[in-house]
Design a protein around this motif. Sequence first.
Motif, short mmCIF file in Angstrom:
data_model
loop_
_atom_site.label_atom_id
_atom_site.label_comp_id
_atom_site.label_asym_id
_atom_site.label_seq_id
_atom_site.Cartn_x
_atom_site.Cartn_y
_atom_site.Cartn_z
N GLN A 69 0.84 -1.18 0.00
CA GLN A 69 0.00 0.00 0.00
C GLN A 69 0.88 1.24 0.00
O GLN A 69 1.98 1.24 0.55
CB GLN A 69 -0.92 -0.01 1.22
CG GLN A 69 -1.91 -1.15 1.24
CD GLN A 69 -2.57 -1.33 2.58
OE1 GLN A 69 -1.96 -1.16 3.62
NE2 GLN A 69 -3.85 -1.70 2.57
N GLY A 70 0.38 2.31 -0.66
CA GLY A 70 1.17 3.54 -0.71
C GLY A 70 2.14 3.59 -1.87
O GLY A 70 3.02 4.44 -1.89
N PHE A 71 1.98 2.69 -2.85
CA PHE A 71 2.79 2.72 -4.07
C PHE A 71 1.88 3.12 -5.23
O PHE A 71 0.82 2.52 -5.43
CB PHE A 71 3.43 1.36 -4.33
CG PHE A 71 4.47 0.98 -3.31
CD1 PHE A 71 5.78 1.41 -3.44
CD2 PHE A 71 4.13 0.20 -2.22
CE1 PHE A 71 6.73 1.06 -2.50
CE2 PHE A 71 5.07 -0.16 -1.28
CZ PHE A 71 6.38 0.27 -1.41
N TYR A 72 2.31 4.08 -6.02
CA TYR A 72 1.46 4.73 -7.01
C TYR A 72 2.03 4.55 -8.40
O TYR A 72 3.22 4.78 -8.64
CB TYR A 72 1.35 6.21 -6.68
CG TYR A 72 0.34 6.99 -7.49
CD1 TYR A 72 -0.98 7.11 -7.07
CD2 TYR A 72 0.71 7.62 -8.68
CE1 TYR A 72 -1.91 7.83 -7.80
CE2 TYR A 72 -0.21 8.35 -9.41
CZ TYR A 72 -1.52 8.45 -8.98
OH TYR A 72 -2.43 9.17 -9.71
N LYS A 73 1.16 4.15 -9.35
CA LYS A 73 1.54 4.05 -10.76
C LYS A 73 0.93 5.24 -11.51
O LYS A 73 -0.29 5.38 -11.60
CB LYS A 73 1.02 2.75 -11.36
CG LYS A 73 1.68 1.50 -10.80
CD LYS A 73 3.08 1.31 -11.32
CE LYS A 73 3.63 -0.04 -10.91
NZ LYS A 73 5.01 -0.26 -11.41
N VAL A 74 1.79 6.10 -12.03
CA VAL A 74 1.33 7.35 -12.64
C VAL A 74 0.42 7.10 -13.83
O VAL A 74 -0.55 7.83 -14.06
CB VAL A 74 2.54 8.22 -13.03
CG1 VAL A 74 2.10 9.47 -13.79
CG2 VAL A 74 3.34 8.60 -11.80
#
Length: 290
Positions: A69-74
């Motif tokens: 959690q807290g990982f973002y794919k632009v």
Amino acid sequence: MEVHSLNYKSPGFILPRGVARPFYAHPSRMFFLASLDGMLCVCLQNTCELVVWNPLTAKFKKLANSNSQGFYKVDSDALGFFVDSSDDYNILHIKRRRGTMTVYIYSMELNSWSNVRFLKHRPYHHYTYLWSPATLCGGGLYFVVTQCRGRSDRLTVIRFDVNSKSFSELCFPNVYEDEVSGSLVNINEELHMYVCIGNYDYRLEIVLWRLKNKSWMKVFAYPYKLWMPLSTMCSFTYYNLPGTCLVITNFGQVIEIDLQQDHLGYFCRMFFYRQMHGAVYTETIASPNY
């Protein structure tokens, strides 16, 4: 490359002093996703980590944990920043991976992530749908969702109620054209949308709409012009200045719209700064660390 501040009350002036970053990240590898009460939510592209950062106090907090959690794919995710009814700062993260969608909320007070249900039997998890950045207005986060960019019948608006933590769908403004794009903006705590008709090479019209009782009302249509320096295929921030309004896009465009001029002088490009990803915020001492 550095991160700089812009004084919007003097839009032709970028403050020369760079903003120090208390964490390691090259500015060209940072994406400013949202801002609220002086805090920025940033994605570090090298690691995909989400960070909440106050540039004034240099305080920051990384939101990623061992549960992925807290990982973002632009290219696939969407995000919003809000305060709920208990005055808790929250991050809404719409996460799309391998044809599935999961929605998480991070509570800064609890320092934890939780799951939220999305709409049932809706197709917005698919990679063919493009999600805009969130616009916070009147107790809701709003997203424009587009399938096969360009057709007005394939655009919709998704609302997330920040208090009930629930989603709903709204219609797109009544525009029957093949080349259409929309960008949401909060103007005086009322949700508006700039709808651009035409493509990048040949813009036909830009129309401003206001949401009233779940219906869109046309407010103003900017006159025909062959070239307009305003790309609505991005998020932007609006400031109401005397006689004009200032539009700042997250691509670095700063456009002044003079509402008192004739149609040839409506749009004036103020400048284009080299930082490709920007966010507009008001400096405060609010801390990411409760």
